[in-house]
Design a protein around this motif. Structure first.
Motif, PDB file in Angstrom:
ATOM      1  N   TYR A   1     -38.895 -10.196 -21.938  1.00  0.00           N
ATOM      2  CA  TYR A   1     -38.200 -10.709 -20.948  1.00  0.00           C
ATOM      3  C   TYR A   1     -37.879 -12.164 -20.830  1.00  0.00           C
ATOM      4  O   TYR A   1     -36.932 -12.536 -20.558  1.00  0.00           O
ATOM      5  CB  TYR A   1     -38.882 -10.312 -19.466  1.00  0.00           C
ATOM      6  N   SER A   2     -38.896 -12.867 -21.519  1.00  0.00           N
ATOM      7  CA  SER A   2     -38.381 -14.443 -21.511  1.00  0.00           C
ATOM      8  C   SER A   2     -37.658 -14.670 -22.533  1.00  0.00           C
ATOM      9  O   SER A   2     -36.693 -15.601 -22.151  1.00  0.00           O
ATOM     10  CB  SER A   2     -39.908 -15.026 -22.152  1.00  0.00           C
ATOM     11  N   THR A   3     -37.263 -13.883 -23.442  1.00  0.00           N
ATOM     12  CA  THR A   3     -35.833 -14.238 -24.180  1.00  0.00           C
ATOM     13  C   THR A   3     -34.707 -13.810 -23.568  1.00  0.00           C
ATOM     14  O   THR A   3     -33.612 -14.415 -23.559  1.00  0.00           O
ATOM     15  CB  THR A   3     -36.082 -13.346 -25.747  1.00  0.00           C
ATOM     16  N   LEU A   4     -34.706 -12.675 -22.712  1.00  0.00           N
ATOM     17  CA  LEU A   4     -33.639 -12.070 -21.833  1.00  0.00           C
ATOM     18  C   LEU A   4     -33.483 -13.234 -21.060  1.00  0.00           C
ATOM     19  O   LEU A   4     -32.074 -13.682 -20.735  1.00  0.00           O
ATOM     20  CB  LEU A   4     -33.934 -10.775 -21.141  1.00  0.00           C
ATOM     21  N   ALA A   5     -34.264 -14.038 -20.467  1.00  0.00           N
ATOM     22  CA  ALA A   5     -34.325 -15.219 -19.581  1.00  0.00           C
ATOM     23  C   ALA A   5     -33.667 -16.414 -20.041  1.00  0.00           C
ATOM     24  O   ALA A   5     -32.767 -16.938 -19.439  1.00  0.00           O
ATOM     25  CB  ALA A   5     -35.529 -15.499 -18.767  1.00  0.00           C
ATOM     26  N   HIS A   6     -34.069 -16.529 -21.254  1.00  0.00           N
ATOM     27  CA  HIS A   6     -33.513 -17.922 -21.961  1.00  0.00           C
ATOM     28  C   HIS A   6     -31.960 -17.371 -22.351  1.00  0.00           C
ATOM     29  O   HIS A   6     -31.174 -18.275 -22.019  1.00  0.00           O
ATOM     30  CB  HIS A   6     -34.362 -18.029 -23.258  1.00  0.00           C
ATOM     31  N   MET A   7     -31.849 -16.247 -22.877  1.00  0.00           N
ATOM     32  CA  MET A   7     -30.289 -15.731 -23.473  1.00  0.00           C
ATOM     33  C   MET A   7     -29.404 -15.988 -22.227  1.00  0.00           C
ATOM     34  O   MET A   7     -28.227 -16.378 -22.512  1.00  0.00           O
ATOM     35  CB  MET A   7     -30.445 -14.540 -23.939  1.00  0.00           C
ATOM     36  N   THR A   8     -29.749 -15.453 -21.084  1.00  0.00           N
ATOM     37  CA  THR A   8     -28.935 -15.411 -20.002  1.00  0.00           C
ATOM     38  C   THR A   8     -29.142 -16.590 -18.996  1.00  0.00           C
ATOM     39  O   THR A   8     -28.231 -16.687 -17.951  1.00  0.00           O
ATOM     40  CB  THR A   8     -29.250 -14.105 -19.200  1.00  0.00           C
ATOM     41  N   GLY A   9     -29.593 -17.982 -19.547  1.00  0.00           N
ATOM     42  CA  GLY A   9     -29.610 -19.137 -18.846  1.00  0.00           C
ATOM     43  C   GLY A   9     -30.173 -19.255 -17.516  1.00  0.00           C
ATOM     44  O   GLY A   9     -29.837 -19.719 -16.604  1.00  0.00           O
ATOM     45  N   ASN A  10     -31.415 -18.337 -17.584  1.00  0.00           N
ATOM     46  CA  ASN A  10     -32.154 -18.533 -16.215  1.00  0.00           C
ATOM     47  C   ASN A  10     -32.670 -19.974 -15.905  1.00  0.00           C
ATOM     48  O   ASN A  10     -32.991 -20.216 -14.784  1.00  0.00           O
ATOM     49  CB  ASN A  10     -33.336 -17.605 -16.462  1.00  0.00           C
ATOM     50  N   ASP A  11     -32.758 -21.004 -16.973  1.00  0.00           N
ATOM     51  CA  ASP A  11     -32.893 -22.273 -16.619  1.00  0.00           C
ATOM     52  C   ASP A  11     -31.804 -22.954 -15.562  1.00  0.00           C
ATOM     53  O   ASP A  11     -32.309 -23.720 -14.898  1.00  0.00           O
ATOM     54  CB  ASP A  11     -33.336 -23.052 -17.936  1.00  0.00           C
ATOM     55  N   ILE A  12     -30.910 -22.721 -15.793  1.00  0.00           N
ATOM     56  CA  ILE A  12     -29.672 -23.313 -15.109  1.00  0.00           C
ATOM     57  C   ILE A  12     -29.893 -23.057 -13.523  1.00  0.00           C
ATOM     58  O   ILE A  12     -29.813 -23.815 -12.825  1.00  0.00           O
ATOM     59  CB  ILE A  12     -28.337 -22.834 -15.771  1.00  0.00           C
ATOM     60  N   LEU A  13     -29.940 -21.657 -13.331  1.00  0.00           N
ATOM     61  CA  LEU A  13     -30.202 -21.258 -11.955  1.00  0.00           C
ATOM     62  C   LEU A  13     -30.873 -20.112 -11.827  1.00  0.00           C
ATOM     63  O   LEU A  13     -30.727 -18.917 -12.252  1.00  0.00           O
ATOM     64  CB  LEU A  13     -28.715 -20.769 -11.269  1.00  0.00           C
ATOM     65  N   PRO A  14     -32.561 -20.310 -11.986  1.00  0.00           N
ATOM     66  CA  PRO A  14     -33.488 -19.612 -11.965  1.00  0.00           C
ATOM     67  C   PRO A  14     -33.613 -18.496 -10.877  1.00  0.00           C
ATOM     68  O   PRO A  14     -33.744 -19.170  -9.504  1.00  0.00           O
ATOM     69  CB  PRO A  14     -35.021 -20.399 -12.007  1.00  0.00           C
ATOM     70  N   THR A  15     -33.328 -17.445 -11.135  1.00  0.00           N
ATOM     71  CA  THR A  15     -33.413 -16.377  -9.932  1.00  0.00           C
ATOM     72  C   THR A  15     -34.426 -14.889 -10.531  1.00  0.00           C
ATOM     73  O   THR A  15     -34.460 -14.150  -9.762  1.00  0.00           O
ATOM     74  CB  THR A  15     -32.037 -15.745  -9.664  1.00  0.00           C
ATOM     75  N   MET A  16     -34.530 -15.225 -11.867  1.00  0.00           N
ATOM     76  CA  MET A  16     -35.251 -13.992 -12.619  1.00  0.00           C
ATOM     77  C   MET A  16     -36.876 -13.758 -12.116  1.00  0.00           C
ATOM     78  O   MET A  16     -37.540 -14.643 -11.479  1.00  0.00           O
ATOM     79  CB  MET A  16     -34.924 -13.871 -14.002  1.00  0.00           C
ATOM     80  N   GLY A  17     -37.454 -12.827 -12.757  1.00  0.00           N
ATOM     81  CA  GLY A  17     -38.854 -12.761 -12.554  1.00  0.00           C
ATOM     82  C   GLY A  17     -39.655 -12.560 -11.230  1.00  0.00           C
ATOM     83  O   GLY A  17     -40.772 -12.984 -11.099  1.00  0.00           O
ATOM     84  N   ARG A  18     -38.565 -12.176 -10.202  1.00  0.00           N
ATOM     85  CA  ARG A  18     -39.348 -11.945  -8.991  1.00  0.00           C
ATOM     86  C   ARG A  18     -39.099 -10.403  -8.697  1.00  0.00           C
ATOM     87  O   ARG A  18     -38.026  -9.752  -9.109  1.00  0.00           O
ATOM     88  CB  ARG A  18     -38.669 -12.664  -7.992  1.00  0.00           C
ATOM     89  N   GLU A  19     -40.322  -9.670  -8.043  1.00  0.00           N
ATOM     90  CA  GLU A  19     -40.153  -8.278  -7.955  1.00  0.00           C
ATOM     91  C   GLU A  19     -38.893  -7.784  -7.422  1.00  0.00           C
ATOM     92  O   GLU A  19     -38.385  -8.205  -6.389  1.00  0.00           O
ATOM     93  CB  GLU A  19     -41.411  -7.833  -6.995  1.00  0.00           C
ATOM     94  N   PHE A  20     -38.268  -6.778  -7.911  1.00  0.00           N
ATOM     95  CA  PHE A  20     -37.144  -5.780  -7.638  1.00  0.00           C
ATOM     96  C   PHE A  20     -35.622  -6.888  -7.855  1.00  0.00           C
ATOM     97  O   PHE A  20     -34.736  -6.250  -8.016  1.00  0.00           O
ATOM     98  CB  PHE A  20     -36.954  -5.688  -6.309  1.00  0.00           C
TER      99      PHE A  20
END
Lengths: 477, 119
Positions: A113-132
């Motif tokens: 999951y952390s790789t997916l977060a990194h690949m999809t640019g979650n650092d720029i606009l973090p919205t991931m990793g919250r339930e649902f």
């Protein structure tokens, strides 16, 4: 045999088919997780629990969205008495949404999951990793784009056609769904605020605007299968959605008990969410009343069964099981235990899975060119699917409730020194988890039985779709 | 909204450091909520972590950081049949950040939940 009032309603068909495919995937991953509850290291390296759960819940959300969209594409033209504004847009959005959904699920399964977060640019606009709301930000943006196109298409259809109460309630619910989803892009560094606004998506979806969608679909089906006057059905619909909104919006307070929020929410949340079963109870009275006062014998018995079933199961799952743990003094002990899981399972199945299966049951025979209903034989198979899945879900809920009560007793009620730890408590609950898994297997058998009903009439489809008057139909694509 | 005006008194947002922020990002990027609960919300497969600072760190910052470092590096435990936590390959700095985030969460005033230390 041309059984659609408007040809463009046929765009609903791929939405329904894809929804059922994702539903099957959801149950498969549910069985994996159920087993991991008792055989902790089962597939532990290939599919860690968090991945299986993310796939299970995200597939549920996405297939219900496909189901709602299919329902809207089917019923809005019929209610508006006009063709859909743009069938091509609906089909294009189908493929975009299906591709985005499939890629997202593959992303969950194939990379950490952390790789997916990194690949999809979650650092720029973090919205991931919250339930649902685990979807990559880019997927979330995709969902917004698809929703906008979908609402535009429906809005234009409604504007040029007849404006019925059902269409207006449905579009209001769907607009609300899109608007509240926007809160998923707000993710402050303060976890308390993050959680507070996270509920604006999660609660106001399932205990707010989704109830409007459910109410509208149920009203449409009841008009069709009972022949009761539209005016009567509409009055009920008004009463139900008014109650749903009043209790549901302030009922959000039941999520603000333990959240760095003022204590008055314990009063507001308890009082208004104690009233949340009322709209669901009204829905039961209404569905049975309308069917008893029916003016025609609709040949699609299965659709009527689903319509009555969804009202009853939504009342039990969302209403009764929600009430069980919604009062603040009770919730203090039950918050985040298996009681929550029990409620979640039956509420989602009763209210939203079953309403989507209701409209699929009603619409599919027409979309497939079979006629008003599928053959009696196919309906018997479908009704077997209904009973197996529904009874299995009742038992899943009862076993999880048993597990939850014991968990509260062992882990939550005693003082700190005497209380059993989380993992030790889980070991004591194993028998309930095994029984839940067995009920889950029965649910899967029920689902496969349900799906088999579509095979019974396949020869009829082959014959009818070869006839000249269906050459203009898209139903066999 | 009255609630959001009141919350600074109880959520202790003045304690959000850069480390706490990085810890929250790590919490999200590794989908911790997919197994654990945090103040009762999340999955119900693994222990509550909203108060783990008190349960495993006895409310002491250094003790908790040492516990976290040992715990995160020992995963997966590979005890046959036991629920298995993955190895997330966090470095020492990241583990400290995560510990700081969990400490911050534990110190928020959440109306005395959970009922006892076991969460």
């Amino acid at each position: 045999m041309n059984t659609l009032k408007f040809q463009s309603q046929s765009v609903a068909k791929p939405y329904f088919i894809f929804a059922l495919m994702l539903f099957t995937g959801q149950i498969l991953f549910g069985l994996v997780m159920g087993l991991q509850y008792v055989v902790g290291d089962f597939l532990g390296d290939a599919i860690p629990f968090n991945v299986a759960r993310m796939v299970h819940t995200n597939l549920l959300i996405v297939w219900l969205l496909f189901g709602f969209m299919g329902a809207a594409y089917y019923l809005v033209p019929e209610e508006a008495e006009t063709e859909l504004y743009s069938p091509k847009l609906a089909i294009a959005l189908f493929w975009i949404f299906a591709a985005a959904g499939t890629l997202t699920i593959l992303g969950y399964l194939l990379v950490p999951y952390s790789t997916l977060a990194h690949m999809t640019g979650n650092d720029i606009l973090p919205t991931m990793g919250r339930e649902f709301l685990e979807q990559p930000t880019i997927t979330k943006i995709g969902i917004v784009v698809v929703c906008l196109g979908f609402l535009f298409n429906l809005g234009m259809t409604i504007l040029k056609g007849r404006k019925t109460v059902i269409n207006l309630v449905l579009i209001t619910g769907l607009i609300g769904l899109a608007v509240f989803f926007l809160f998923s892009f707000y993710n402050p560094a303060n976890i308390a605020l993050d959680k507070l606004f996270w509920w604006f998506v999660v609660h106001l979806w399932v205990e707010g605007v989704w109830e409007l969608i459910m109410g509208a679909i149920l009203a449409f089906i009841l008009i069709k299968v009972t022949g009761v006057d539209r005016e009567v059905i509409e009055k009920w619909l008004y009463v139900i959605i008014a109650m749903a909104l009043i209790t549901g919006i302030l009922g959000t307070g039941h999520h603000f008990y333990w959240l760095s929020t003022p204590e008055y929410w314990q009063w507001i949340g308890s009082i208004f969410s104690a009233l949340e079963p009322l709209p669901f109870f009204a829905m039961v009275l209404y569905a049975f009343n309308m069917v008893n006062r029916r003016r025609r014998e609709h040949p699609n018995k299965a659709a009527t069964l689903w319509a009555l079933g969804t009202a009853v199961m939504a009342f039990l799952g969302a209403g009764v099981w929600g009430f069980l743990h919604t009062l603040a003094p009770v919730n203090f002990y039950t918050h985040g235990t298996q009681i929550t899981a029990a409620h979640g399972h039956m509420a989602f199945y009763g209210a939203y899975v079953m309403i989507v299966l209701t409209i699929i049951s009603y619409a599919m025979p027409k979309l497939r060119g079979i006629g008003e209903s599928s053959s009696p034989k196919a309906q018997v198979v479908e009704m077997w699917g209904f009973w197996l899945m529904t009874i299995a879900m009742v038992f899943i809920t009862l076993f999880l409730t048993g597990a939850g009560i014991l968990q509260v007793w062992l882990q939550r009620m005693p003082e700190s020194a005497e209380a059993l730890g989380f993992m030790a408590t889980q070991d004591k609950l194993a028998i309930f988890y095994w029984l839940r898994e067995a009920a889950g297997v029965v649910f899967m058998i029920g689902l496969l039985t349900y799906l088999a009903n579509f095979l019974v009439d396949r020869k009829k489809v082959a014959v009818t779709s070869g006839m000249p008057d269906t050459s203009g139909l898209q139903t066999d694509t | 909204m009255h609630t959001t005006k009141e919350m600074p008194k109880t959520d202790h947002r003045e304690n959000i450091t850069e480390s706490v922020e990085r810890g929250k990002a790590l919490w999200e990027d590794n989908n911790c909520i997919g197994c654990h609960t945090l103040i009762g919300e999340g999955a119900y497969f693994a222990p509550e972590l909203g108060n783990v600072f008190y349960r495993r760190g006895a409310g002491n910052h250094e003790t908790f950081k040492a516990f976290m470092n040992g715990w995160m590096k020992a995963q997966p435990l590979r005890i046959p049949g036991r629920r298995q936590m993955p190895q997330f390959n966090l470095n020492d700095q990241e583990i400290d950040d995560l510990a700081d985030f969990l400490k911050f969460t534990a110190e928020m005033d959440v109306n005395s939940w959970p009922p006892n230390i076991e969460g």
